[in-house]
Design a protein around this motif. Structure first.
Motif, PDB file in Angstrom:
ATOM      1  N   ILE A 115       0.809  -1.226   0.000  1.00  0.00           N
ATOM      2  CA  ILE A 115       0.000   0.000   0.000  1.00  0.00           C
ATOM      3  C   ILE A 115       0.840   1.273   0.000  1.00  0.00           C
ATOM      4  O   ILE A 115       0.556   2.200  -0.783  1.00  0.00           O
ATOM      5  CB  ILE A 115      -0.996  -0.025   1.177  1.00  0.00           C
ATOM      6  CG1 ILE A 115      -2.104  -1.028   0.870  1.00  0.00           C
ATOM      7  CG2 ILE A 115      -1.587   1.354   1.427  1.00  0.00           C
ATOM      8  CD1 ILE A 115      -3.081  -1.250   2.015  1.00  0.00           C
ATOM      9  N   PRO A 116       1.904   1.384   0.828  1.00  0.00           N
ATOM     10  CA  PRO A 116       2.697   2.621   0.775  1.00  0.00           C
ATOM     11  C   PRO A 116       3.278   2.898  -0.615  1.00  0.00           C
ATOM     12  O   PRO A 116       3.344   4.056  -1.034  1.00  0.00           O
ATOM     13  CB  PRO A 116       3.812   2.366   1.802  1.00  0.00           C
ATOM     14  CG  PRO A 116       3.242   1.364   2.742  1.00  0.00           C
ATOM     15  CD  PRO A 116       2.380   0.482   1.907  1.00  0.00           C
ATOM     16  N   ALA A 117       3.680   1.839  -1.314  1.00  0.00           N
ATOM     17  CA  ALA A 117       4.222   2.028  -2.667  1.00  0.00           C
ATOM     18  C   ALA A 117       3.156   2.573  -3.606  1.00  0.00           C
ATOM     19  O   ALA A 117       3.416   3.461  -4.435  1.00  0.00           O
ATOM     20  CB  ALA A 117       4.785   0.705  -3.198  1.00  0.00           C
ATOM     21  N   LEU A 118       1.930   2.069  -3.496  1.00  0.00           N
ATOM     22  CA  LEU A 118       0.828   2.578  -4.327  1.00  0.00           C
ATOM     23  C   LEU A 118       0.581   4.053  -4.066  1.00  0.00           C
ATOM     24  O   LEU A 118       0.338   4.836  -4.991  1.00  0.00           O
ATOM     25  CB  LEU A 118      -0.444   1.781  -4.053  1.00  0.00           C
ATOM     26  CG  LEU A 118      -0.474   0.303  -4.448  1.00  0.00           C
ATOM     27  CD1 LEU A 118      -1.762  -0.331  -3.949  1.00  0.00           C
ATOM     28  CD2 LEU A 118      -0.366   0.142  -5.959  1.00  0.00           C
ATOM     29  N   LEU A 119       0.640   4.430  -2.810  1.00  0.00           N
ATOM     30  CA  LEU A 119       0.372   5.815  -2.447  1.00  0.00           C
ATOM     31  C   LEU A 119       1.465   6.757  -2.936  1.00  0.00           C
ATOM     32  O   LEU A 119       1.194   7.897  -3.319  1.00  0.00           O
ATOM     33  CB  LEU A 119       0.221   5.934  -0.926  1.00  0.00           C
ATOM     34  CG  LEU A 119      -0.894   5.094  -0.280  1.00  0.00           C
ATOM     35  CD1 LEU A 119      -0.926   5.317   1.226  1.00  0.00           C
ATOM     36  CD2 LEU A 119      -2.248   5.406  -0.903  1.00  0.00           C
ATOM     37  N   LEU A 120       2.700   6.286  -2.935  1.00  0.00           N
ATOM     38  CA  LEU A 120       3.835   7.129  -3.324  1.00  0.00           C
ATOM     39  C   LEU A 120       4.014   7.229  -4.841  1.00  0.00           C
ATOM     40  O   LEU A 120       4.685   8.132  -5.332  1.00  0.00           O
ATOM     41  CB  LEU A 120       5.123   6.601  -2.699  1.00  0.00           C
ATOM     42  CG  LEU A 120       5.232   6.754  -1.165  1.00  0.00           C
ATOM     43  CD1 LEU A 120       6.388   5.924  -0.636  1.00  0.00           C
ATOM     44  CD2 LEU A 120       5.411   8.224  -0.796  1.00  0.00           C
ATOM     45  N   GLU A 134      -9.266  -5.543  -9.867  1.00  0.00           N
ATOM     46  CA  GLU A 134      -9.127  -5.936  -8.462  1.00  0.00           C
ATOM     47  C   GLU A 134      -8.681  -4.754  -7.609  1.00  0.00           C
ATOM     48  O   GLU A 134      -9.177  -4.551  -6.497  1.00  0.00           O
ATOM     49  CB  GLU A 134      -8.115  -7.077  -8.335  1.00  0.00           C
ATOM     50  CG  GLU A 134      -8.582  -8.401  -8.916  1.00  0.00           C
ATOM     51  CD  GLU A 134      -7.486  -9.444  -8.943  1.00  0.00           C
ATOM     52  OE1 GLU A 134      -7.787 -10.606  -9.249  1.00  0.00           O
ATOM     53  OE2 GLU A 134      -6.304  -9.095  -8.677  1.00  0.00           O
ATOM     54  N   LEU A 135      -7.736  -3.986  -8.145  1.00  0.00           N
ATOM     55  CA  LEU A 135      -7.286  -2.801  -7.416  1.00  0.00           C
ATOM     56  C   LEU A 135      -8.416  -1.778  -7.297  1.00  0.00           C
ATOM     57  O   LEU A 135      -8.633  -1.184  -6.231  1.00  0.00           O
ATOM     58  CB  LEU A 135      -6.078  -2.182  -8.117  1.00  0.00           C
ATOM     59  CG  LEU A 135      -5.501  -0.925  -7.455  1.00  0.00           C
ATOM     60  CD1 LEU A 135      -4.932  -1.257  -6.069  1.00  0.00           C
ATOM     61  CD2 LEU A 135      -4.409  -0.302  -8.335  1.00  0.00           C
ATOM     62  N   ALA A 136      -9.150  -1.577  -8.382  1.00  0.00           N
ATOM     63  CA  ALA A 136     -10.248  -0.612  -8.372  1.00  0.00           C
ATOM     64  C   ALA A 136     -11.322  -0.983  -7.352  1.00  0.00           C
ATOM     65  O   ALA A 136     -11.957  -0.103  -6.758  1.00  0.00           O
ATOM     66  CB  ALA A 136     -10.872  -0.517  -9.763  1.00  0.00           C
ATOM     67  N   GLY A 142      -8.638   1.717  -3.827  1.00  0.00           N
ATOM     68  CA  GLY A 142      -9.229   1.677  -5.159  1.00  0.00           C
ATOM     69  C   GLY A 142      -9.095   2.981  -5.927  1.00  0.00           C
ATOM     70  O   GLY A 142      -9.043   2.985  -7.161  1.00  0.00           O
ATOM     71  N   TRP A 143      -9.017   4.096  -5.196  1.00  0.00           N
ATOM     72  CA  TRP A 143      -8.893   5.401  -5.852  1.00  0.00           C
ATOM     73  C   TRP A 143      -7.589   5.548  -6.632  1.00  0.00           C
ATOM     74  O   TRP A 143      -7.491   6.410  -7.514  1.00  0.00           O
ATOM     75  CB  TRP A 143      -8.974   6.516  -4.814  1.00  0.00           C
ATOM     76  CG  TRP A 143      -7.878   6.470  -3.779  1.00  0.00           C
ATOM     77  CD1 TRP A 143      -7.905   5.811  -2.598  1.00  0.00           C
ATOM     78  CD2 TRP A 143      -6.597   7.103  -3.871  1.00  0.00           C
ATOM     79  NE1 TRP A 143      -6.707   5.977  -1.928  1.00  0.00           N
ATOM     80  CE2 TRP A 143      -5.896   6.776  -2.686  1.00  0.00           C
ATOM     81  CE3 TRP A 143      -5.979   7.923  -4.818  1.00  0.00           C
ATOM     82  CZ2 TRP A 143      -4.605   7.224  -2.440  1.00  0.00           C
ATOM     83  CZ3 TRP A 143      -4.692   8.375  -4.567  1.00  0.00           C
ATOM     84  CH2 TRP A 143      -4.012   8.027  -3.395  1.00  0.00           C
ATOM     85  N   THR A 144      -6.585   4.692  -6.339  1.00  0.00           N
ATOM     86  CA  THR A 144      -5.313   4.778  -7.071  1.00  0.00           C
ATOM     87  C   THR A 144      -5.457   4.287  -8.509  1.00  0.00           C
ATOM     88  O   THR A 144      -4.499   4.367  -9.287  1.00  0.00           O
ATOM     89  CB  THR A 144      -4.200   3.984  -6.359  1.00  0.00           C
ATOM     90  OG1 THR A 144      -4.564   2.589  -6.288  1.00  0.00           O
ATOM     91  CG2 THR A 144      -3.971   4.510  -4.953  1.00  0.00           C
ATOM     92  N   LEU A 145      -6.635   3.782  -8.867  1.00  0.00           N
ATOM     93  CA  LEU A 145      -6.873   3.335 -10.242  1.00  0.00           C
ATOM     94  C   LEU A 145      -6.524   4.420 -11.243  1.00  0.00           C
ATOM     95  O   LEU A 145      -6.050   4.132 -12.350  1.00  0.00           O
ATOM     96  CB  LEU A 145      -8.341   2.917 -10.405  1.00  0.00           C
ATOM     97  CG  LEU A 145      -8.773   2.521 -11.823  1.00  0.00           C
ATOM     98  CD1 LEU A 145      -8.109   1.217 -12.237  1.00  0.00           C
ATOM     99  CD2 LEU A 145     -10.292   2.402 -11.900  1.00  0.00           C
ATOM    100  N   ARG A 146      -6.746   5.664 -10.878  1.00  0.00           N
ATOM    101  CA  ARG A 146      -6.491   6.759 -11.820  1.00  0.00           C
ATOM    102  C   ARG A 146      -5.011   6.890 -12.187  1.00  0.00           C
ATOM    103  O   ARG A 146      -4.672   7.547 -13.173  1.00  0.00           O
ATOM    104  CB  ARG A 146      -7.009   8.073 -11.245  1.00  0.00           C
ATOM    105  CG  ARG A 146      -6.329   8.556  -9.976  1.00  0.00           C
ATOM    106  CD  ARG A 146      -6.804   9.971  -9.622  1.00  0.00           C
ATOM    107  NE  ARG A 146      -6.157  10.502  -8.442  1.00  0.00           N
ATOM    108  CZ  ARG A 146      -6.731  10.617  -7.256  1.00  0.00           C
ATOM    109  NH1 ARG A 146      -7.982  10.196  -7.097  1.00  0.00           N
ATOM    110  NH2 ARG A 146      -6.089  11.129  -6.226  1.00  0.00           N
TER     111      ARG A 146
END
Length: 364
Positions: A115-120, A134-136, A142-146
């Motif tokens: 998760i931290p990697a997705l956020l960064l 699945e991520l969405a 899920g908001w990281t889909l963009r």
């Protein structure tokens, strides 16, 4: 006055520890981009003992972006330092490109570390529309889909010009001479690949008198799961414990394809269906042997990957409809024995060029 960064991209790696599929992918990707644009790539080695905060700060200062195939090496060995590097990259206003192979199929403990990697990340590179969905659907991230961009996945392994013999290959050859049907399954063995599903199909083939030998070319992933114990317990329950072989780690590509030469057909019954991120499938296809696999869950799974789609369209990969009974897989395997072995040309470099260009498109 600050100097212009020397590299377009800095790749995070784990040095000699990068013997796993994740590390191998990172090396090949960096090498391919470097061939396209010599001098554009740098690398930073992060291990339990290498890569201090000062080292990371200096290295990131030398590049305009950071590319991280997370985790950079087998899970649990090196997690904190790559995340620290991504944090420093954002602090220094460098672009962060994260390569994310899986999501829903990961154990929940692993997802937490990701998760931290997705956020960064500024961009999240994925290889499958199903994994992207699945991520969405994840309520937390899920908001990281963009941030997500699809890219075509190449195989990690190229079929070598020759093959190497081994004791296991000799055993497989002897089994085939005795009339046994050798069914192959290649790659790391973990729950997401449903290794036990193939055992049930093997039991059906045994009941039909086809005398199968199921060969798993790979090894069990060590983790929090009891996949290995469950696997052997299921084989014993089905009465095929003596009809199953697990190679363990295979040292060279020549030896891998030596084993492939003694396999009659490959079979992958997958709950999620075939996805465009299955590199092991692409390795098997290069053997010219029939490959039977569950069809994709999404109709657009391969729209972004014309090379993969072409393999399906010409029959190199044979799809079994999702929801089919195990008997259907057994039927397809039995039918595959009548098919001629076709060694079609495989443009390995072209596959890697495709993904390298997709990554370069995300770099500043």
């Amino acid at each position: 006055m600050t100097s212009e960064p020397a590299y377009q991209a800095l790749f995070l790696g784990a040095g000699p520890q990068m013997q796993c599929g994740v590390g191998h992918f990172t090396r090949l990707l960096q090498e391919t981009i470097e061939k396209l644009d010599p001098g554009s790539c740098g690398s930073l080695t992060l291990t339990r003992s290498e890569g201090t905060a000062a080292d990371i700060w200096r290295a990131i200062g030398s590049a305009r972006s950071v590319v991280c195939n997370f985790p950079i090496v087998a899970w649990k060995r090196v997690i904190f330092r790559p995340l620290l590097a991504l944090g420093i990259a954002r602090l220094r206003r460098r672009r962060v490109v994260l390569i994310q192979h899986e999501w829903g199929g990961l154990h929940w403990l692993r997802r937490i570390t990701y998760i931290p990697a997705l956020l960064l990340a500024d961009t999240i590179l994925m290889f499958s529309p199903l994994v992207r969905r699945e991520l969405a659907d994840d309520p937390l991230v899920g908001w990281t889909l963009r941030k997500c961009v699809l890219a075509p996945l190449p195989p990690n392994i190229e079929a070598p010009a020759g093959i190497a013999d081994s004791k296991l290959r000799q055993r497989l050859a002897a089994a085939r001479e005795q009339g046994r049907l050798v069914i192959g399954h290649f790659g790391s063995i973990y729950p997401g690949k449903q290794p036990n599903a193939l055992l049930q199909i093997g039991a059906i083939l045994k009941e039909r008198g086809l005398n199968p030998l199921i060969v798993y070319v790979g090894s069990f992933i060590r983790g929090v799961d009891t996949v290995e114990d469950d696997f052997y317990a299921r084989a014993a329950e089905l009465g095929i414990i003596d009809d199953v072989m697990v190679s363990g780690y295979v040292a060279s590509d020549h030896e891998v394809f030596g084993l492939f030469s003694e396999i009659d057909a490959f079979c992958y019954p997958l709950d999620e269906g075939l996805t465009a991120r299955r590199s092991s499938i692409l390795t098997c296809v290069q053997s010219g042997r029939p490959l039977i696999v569950t069809g994709p869950a999404l109709p657009d799974e391969f729209d972004h990957h014309p090379r993969f789609k072409e393999l399906i369209d010409r029959g190199a990969i044979v799809l079994v409809a999702r929801g089919s009974e195990d008997e259907v897989y057994a039927d397809r395997i039995a039918a595959a024995l009548k098919w001629p072995s076709v060694q079609a040309p495989f443009d390995f470099d072209g596959w890697w060029l495709d993904v390298a260009q997709a990554v370069r498109a995300q770099l500043p």
